[in-house]
Scaffold this active site. Structure first.
Site, PDB file in Angstrom:
ATOM      1  N   ASP A   1       0.829  -1.204   0.000  1.00 59.93           N
ATOM      2  CA  ASP A   1       0.000   0.000   0.000  1.00 59.93           C
ATOM      3  C   ASP A   1       0.865   1.258   0.000  1.00 59.93           C
ATOM      4  O   ASP A   1       1.962   1.272   0.565  1.00 59.93           O
ATOM      5  CB  ASP A   1      -0.915   0.015   1.220  1.00 59.93           C
TER       6      ASP A   1
ATOM      7  N   ARG B   1      -3.775  -1.434  -7.644  1.00 58.97           N
ATOM      8  CA  ARG B   1      -5.024  -0.953  -7.074  1.00 58.97           C
ATOM      9  C   ARG B   1      -5.052   0.564  -7.256  1.00 58.97           C
ATOM     10  O   ARG B   1      -4.107   1.263  -6.861  1.00 58.97           O
ATOM     11  CB  ARG B   1      -5.127  -1.299  -5.592  1.00 58.97           C
TER      12      ARG B   1
END
Length: 325
Positions: A129, A177
């Site tokens: 992330d 993502r």
């Protein structure tokens, strides 16, 4: 103003400690899948049974002590083993600051490499992330080094950053993502208006759908979801090249509906007791998210607690400004 409130609340250490202690009583179980691995595996099984895969986040970030970073690494390794042992459809999402990026780059790299290597044994994906702007480039440096040995990693593109277009082109061969962005960033680095961020978000999604490896479209916005559905039809993009992602506990009916329509769907599944900052940033990212979970999350006690916290934060801000005049 509201975004600033939620960002401020997410960084309040007193409220974070209180949330860890009283989280389940305040309704945290509706936005986190469990406080331990066993509960989380049960939640994943329930989602899998409905045709939904999961990405699991052992909550925690901005760690400044090696002991805490090593504990987080060991916990993530335990999750990897548990996912494999239980045969559930899930992979890992993690934040580099949780495993030592703010302590020492090489220390963080060794922790991350151990995690990626463990997951690689089971052909399990690791999503690295992205966090606030100051950590973006060091995180890409970690990724680029890891890619020399491993292929089971992907990352996140945050649409509010000016650099996002360059980053997505450079990393188009990764599973990505794409999100709007959840941190408060200065105008020097990031778009500030919802209109600008949404426009760039759509542009990035379309680029990666056309040119990228695999696209995870992370949004609760039905308008953007409907736009993507029409875009993939018009461009004959196969469904196996993308998935929709939403957060655990948010828009459950839409999650199930998209899965039932045959779209790949992945739920972002956070677990642990360090849930408070995560949840406040989800509200800062899109204050409308409050409306999506209010009936599921907030009871009278929770409304009162959050209201008092927000009031205290605002009072503190106003008092501080008054002293500085």
């Amino acid at each position: 103003m509201l975004k600033d409130v939620f960002i401020g609340l997410s960084q309040n250490q007193f409220l974070t400690s209180a949330a860890k202690k009283y989280g389940l009583k305040l309704g945290a179980q509706t936005v986190v899948a469990g406080t331990n691995i066993e509960q989380t595996i049960d939640s994943i099984r329930e989602l899998n049974a409905q045709g939904i895969s999961c990405t699991v986040d052992n909550l925690g970030e901005f760690v400044f002590e090696k002991e805490e970073a090593l504990k987080a690494k060991d916990s993530i390794l335990e999750v990897i083993e548990s996912i494999h042992a239980n045969g559930v459809d899930a992979h890992i999402s993690l934040k580099p600051t949780q495993i030592g990026l703010d302590i020492d780059y090489d220390f963080c790299y060794e922790n991350l490499r151990e995690i990626v290597a463990a997951a690689s044994k089971y052909d399990m994906h690791i999503n690295i992330d992205m966090e606030d702007y100051g950590h973006v480039q060091p995180s890409y440096d970690l990724i680029e080094t890891l890619l020399k040995e491993y292929g089971n990693i992907g990352t996140v593109i945050q649409a509010y950053f000016f650099r996002a277009e360059d980053d997505i082109q450079k990393h188009k061969d990764l599973r990505l993502r794409i999100v709007k962005g959840a941190y408060k960033e200065p105008a020097e680095y990031a778009y500030q208006t919802r209109e600008e961020i949404d426009a760039n978000f759509i542009q990035l999604i379309e680029y990666h759908l056309l040119h990228g490896k695999f696209t995870s479209i992370a949004t609760h916005d039905h308008n953007i979801i409907n736009h993507v559905i029409e875009f993939v039809k018009e461009n004959n993009i196969p469904r196996e090249k993308f998935e929709f992602q939403m957060l655990y506990g948010f828009r459950k009916d839409m999650q199930l509906n998209l899965a039932r329509q045959g779209y790949n769907f992945c739920t972002y599944v956070p677990f642990g007791d360090d849930w408070y900052g995560y949840f406040m940033r989800r509200l800062a990212e899109r204050p409308q998210n409050l409306n999506l979970v209010v009936k599921q999350v907030f009871n009278k006690r929770t409304n009162t607690a959050i209201g008092l916290a927000a009031g205290a934060f605002l009072l503190g801000r106003l008092t501080s400004k008054g002293k500085n005049k």
